[in-house]
Design a protein around this motif. Structure first.
Motif, PDB file in Angstrom:
ATOM      1  N   ALA A 271      -3.147  18.126  -2.399  1.00  0.00           N
ATOM      2  CA  ALA A 271      -4.208  17.443  -1.651  1.00  0.00           C
ATOM      3  C   ALA A 271      -4.772  16.290  -2.470  1.00  0.00           C
ATOM      4  O   ALA A 271      -5.048  15.209  -1.925  1.00  0.00           O
ATOM      5  N   TRP A 272      -4.931  16.511  -3.773  1.00  0.00           N
ATOM      6  CA  TRP A 272      -5.439  15.434  -4.637  1.00  0.00           C
ATOM      7  C   TRP A 272      -4.458  14.264  -4.674  1.00  0.00           C
ATOM      8  O   TRP A 272      -4.862  13.095  -4.610  1.00  0.00           O
ATOM      9  N   LEU A 273      -3.181  14.558  -4.772  1.00  0.00           N
ATOM     10  CA  LEU A 273      -2.182  13.498  -4.789  1.00  0.00           C
ATOM     11  C   LEU A 273      -2.252  12.656  -3.521  1.00  0.00           C
ATOM     12  O   LEU A 273      -2.194  11.421  -3.575  1.00  0.00           O
ATOM     13  N   ARG A 274      -2.379  13.314  -2.390  1.00  0.00           N
ATOM     14  CA  ARG A 274      -2.450  12.575  -1.125  1.00  0.00           C
ATOM     15  C   ARG A 274      -3.706  11.711  -1.064  1.00  0.00           C
ATOM     16  O   ARG A 274      -3.663  10.573  -0.592  1.00  0.00           O
ATOM     17  N   THR A 275      -4.812  12.249  -1.564  1.00  0.00           N
ATOM     18  CA  THR A 275      -6.069  11.495  -1.558  1.00  0.00           C
ATOM     19  C   THR A 275      -6.009  10.292  -2.480  1.00  0.00           C
ATOM     20  O   THR A 275      -6.574   9.231  -2.185  1.00  0.00           O
ATOM     21  N   SER A 276      -5.286  10.420  -3.588  1.00  0.00           N
ATOM     22  CA  SER A 276      -5.269   9.353  -4.598  1.00  0.00           C
ATOM     23  C   SER A 276      -4.271   8.251  -4.285  1.00  0.00           C
ATOM     24  O   SER A 276      -4.359   7.155  -4.851  1.00  0.00           O
ATOM     25  N   LEU A 277      -3.326   8.491  -3.383  1.00  0.00           N
ATOM     26  CA  LEU A 277      -2.266   7.509  -3.136  1.00  0.00           C
ATOM     27  C   LEU A 277      -2.780   6.109  -2.784  1.00  0.00           C
ATOM     28  O   LEU A 277      -2.240   5.118  -3.281  1.00  0.00           O
ATOM     29  N   PRO A 278      -3.785   5.973  -1.943  1.00  0.00           N
ATOM     30  CA  PRO A 278      -4.253   4.607  -1.626  1.00  0.00           C
ATOM     31  C   PRO A 278      -4.761   3.828  -2.839  1.00  0.00           C
ATOM     32  O   PRO A 278      -4.791   2.599  -2.832  1.00  0.00           O
ATOM     33  N   TYR A 279      -5.150   4.549  -3.886  1.00  0.00           N
ATOM     34  CA  TYR A 279      -5.719   3.894  -5.066  1.00  0.00           C
ATOM     35  C   TYR A 279      -4.678   3.607  -6.143  1.00  0.00           C
ATOM     36  O   TYR A 279      -4.929   2.824  -7.061  1.00  0.00           O
ATOM     37  N   VAL A 280      -3.527   4.242  -6.041  1.00  0.00           N
ATOM     38  CA  VAL A 280      -2.507   4.063  -7.077  1.00  0.00           C
ATOM     39  C   VAL A 280      -1.174   3.649  -6.479  1.00  0.00           C
ATOM     40  O   VAL A 280      -0.120   3.837  -7.075  1.00  0.00           O
ATOM     41  N   ASP A 281      -1.206   3.049  -5.300  1.00  0.00           N
ATOM     42  CA  ASP A 281       0.017   2.623  -4.629  1.00  0.00           C
ATOM     43  C   ASP A 281       0.693   1.550  -5.462  1.00  0.00           C
ATOM     44  O   ASP A 281       0.102   0.518  -5.765  1.00  0.00           O
ATOM     45  N   THR A 282       1.926   1.789  -5.850  1.00  0.00           N
ATOM     46  CA  THR A 282       2.636   0.851  -6.724  1.00  0.00           C
ATOM     47  C   THR A 282       3.840   0.223  -6.029  1.00  0.00           C
ATOM     48  O   THR A 282       4.748  -0.272  -6.683  1.00  0.00           O
ATOM     49  N   ARG A 283       3.859   0.227  -4.710  1.00  0.00           N
ATOM     50  CA  ARG A 283       4.967  -0.424  -4.010  1.00  0.00           C
ATOM     51  C   ARG A 283       4.948  -1.927  -4.266  1.00  0.00           C
ATOM     52  O   ARG A 283       3.886  -2.511  -4.510  1.00  0.00           O
ATOM     53  N   PRO A 284       6.106  -2.587  -4.193  1.00  0.00           N
ATOM     54  CA  PRO A 284       6.140  -4.048  -4.382  1.00  0.00           C
ATOM     55  C   PRO A 284       5.232  -4.758  -3.373  1.00  0.00           C
ATOM     56  O   PRO A 284       4.964  -4.253  -2.291  1.00  0.00           O
ATOM     57  N   LEU A 285       4.780  -5.944  -3.750  1.00  0.00           N
ATOM     58  CA  LEU A 285       3.864  -6.693  -2.889  1.00  0.00           C
ATOM     59  C   LEU A 285       4.471  -6.977  -1.520  1.00  0.00           C
ATOM     60  O   LEU A 285       3.751  -7.029  -0.517  1.00  0.00           O
ATOM     61  N   ASN A 286       5.785  -7.139  -1.450  1.00  0.00           N
ATOM     62  CA  ASN A 286       6.401  -7.480  -0.155  1.00  0.00           C
ATOM     63  C   ASN A 286       6.488  -6.288   0.782  1.00  0.00           C
ATOM     64  O   ASN A 286       6.997  -6.410   1.892  1.00  0.00           O
TER      65      ASN A 286
END
Length: 291
Positions: A271-286
Motif C-alpha cells: 500500500a505504501w509503494l502504491r501511495t508513493s508512486l506519484p512522488y517517485v515516478d521515474t519514467r522518461p519525460l516522453n
C-alpha cells in the motif's frame, strides 16, 4: 582424518587472538602450508603458544596436522567453486569469457554458502526489530557503503526511515542521538574495524538493538548483540584481487533481510509503494509524467 575445518572453527570457543589465526588459515587456504609456525605467529600478530592452543581446540595434535587439514579444506573448497580460486578467480591467461564463467561460479557459491549460514531465527528477529522500529541506522565503511546505501534506499521505499552515516565522526554522532526506538545495522565482513568496540559500547548504553552482518569470525568478536546475520567467509580479507565474494555475500544477506522486512507487513508495504508512486515516478519525460 576427515573433518570440516570451517565447521570445527565455527563451533570452537576461540579467543580473539585465536580467531585471528582462524581467519588467516581458513581464507589463505593452502598458502598456509608455506608458513613455518614462527612465520604464522608473525603474520597473525599472535604467538607460537597461541597457535598450539588453537590447534588443540580444533582437536588437532599440532601445527603440522593443522597444515594438512587446511590444505584438505582448500582442495574441497576449490572443487566447490568449480576449480575457481575465490581470491584470484582469473589470471593473465583468462579471456573475457573465462572471467565471466569464473565470476558466475564464484557468485553462485557465495550466495549458496551465505544462505546456508543465515540462521532463520536470527533473520526473523532482525525483520521484526526493523519493522517495529522508528528508524534504522546503518553503520559500515569502505566498499560496504554501496550495499548499505542500497539497503537504506529500499527501506525508504516502504516508508521506513533509514540513515547511513558515511564516516566515523558522523556515525558516533548518530549513535549519540540514538534511543531504544531505533535499530542499528552494523555491516562488517571481518568485524575488526578499530572503532567498532567504542561504537557498540555506545549503542549498548543507549539500549539500541544491534543487528550484525558479518562472517562467523566477525560475529564471535562481538557477543551479546540482538541478531547475527552470518555471511560466507571463504574470501581472504587482504590476499585477493578485490571484494568479489564478500560483496555478493553481504549484498545477498541485506536483500534477504529487506525481503523479510517487506513480507512481515506485505499488505501495508504494498500500500505504501502504491501511495508513493506519484512522488517517485521515474519514467522518461516522453511518457507523459511532466507536471
Amino acid at each position: 582424518m576427515t573433518r570440516d575445518l570451517q565447521a570445527a572453527i565455527r563451533h570452537a570457543d576461540l579467543t580473539p587472538a585465536e580467531q585471528q589465526i582462524a581467519t588467516f588459515v581458513t581464507t589463505a587456504g593452502e598458502r598456509t602450508g608455506a608458513y613455518s609456525i614462527k612465520e604464522l605467529a608473525l603474520a597473525t600478530h599472535t604467538s607460537i603458544a597461541t597457535i598450539h592452543r588453537f590447534c588443540k581446540k580444533l582437536g588437532l595434535e599440532g601445527f603440522k596436522e593443522l597444515k594438512v587439514e587446511v590444505a584438505r579444506a582448500a582442495a574441497l573448497r576449490t572443487r566447490a567453486y568449480g576449480e575457481v580460486d575465490i581470491n584470484f578467480p582469473f589470471d593473465e591467461q583468462s579471456s573475457a569469457d573465462d572471467v565471466a564463467h569464473s565470476l558466475e561460479s564464484l557468485y553462485a557459491e557465495a550466495v549458496t554458502d551465505t544462505r546456508r549460514l543465515l540462521d532463520d531465527e536470527n533473520l526473523a528477529r532482525a525483520a521484526e526489530l526493523i519493522s517495529a522500529s522508528d528508524s534504522v541506522d546503518i553503520y559500515t565503511h569502505s566498499h560496504n557503503l554501496y550495499a548499505a546505501g542500497m539497503f537504506r534506499d529500499r527501506l525508504l521505499s516502504i516508508g521506513k526511515a533509514a540513515h547511513c552515516p558515511e564516516d566515523g565522526e558522523q556515525q558516533m554522532r548518530v549513535a549519540l542521538a540514538s534511543d531504544p526506538r531505533k535499530v542499528a545495522v552494523l555491516i562488517s565482513y571481518s568485524g575488526q574495524a578499530l572503532y567498532y568496540p567504542e561504537l557498540l559500547a555506545l549503542l549498548e548504553r543507549k539500549e539500541v538493538p544491534v543487528i550484525l552482518v558479518s562472517t562467523a569470525a566477525g560475529c564471535k568478536l562481538h557477543p551479546r548483540l540482538s541478531c547475527y546475520l552470518t555471511v560466507s567467509d571463504c574470501e581472504h580479507p587482504q590476499i585477493r584481487i578485490t571484494q568479489f565474494a564478500s560483496h555478493i555475500a553481504v549484498q545477498f544477506a541485506l536483500d534477504v533481510l529487506f525481503g523479510a522486512v517487506f513480507a512481515h507487513d506485505f499488505k501495508g508495504n504494498m500500500a505504501w509503494l502504491r501511495t508513493s508512486l506519484p512522488y517517485v515516478d521515474t519514467r522518461p519525460l516522453n511518457e507523459g509524467n511532466v507536471r
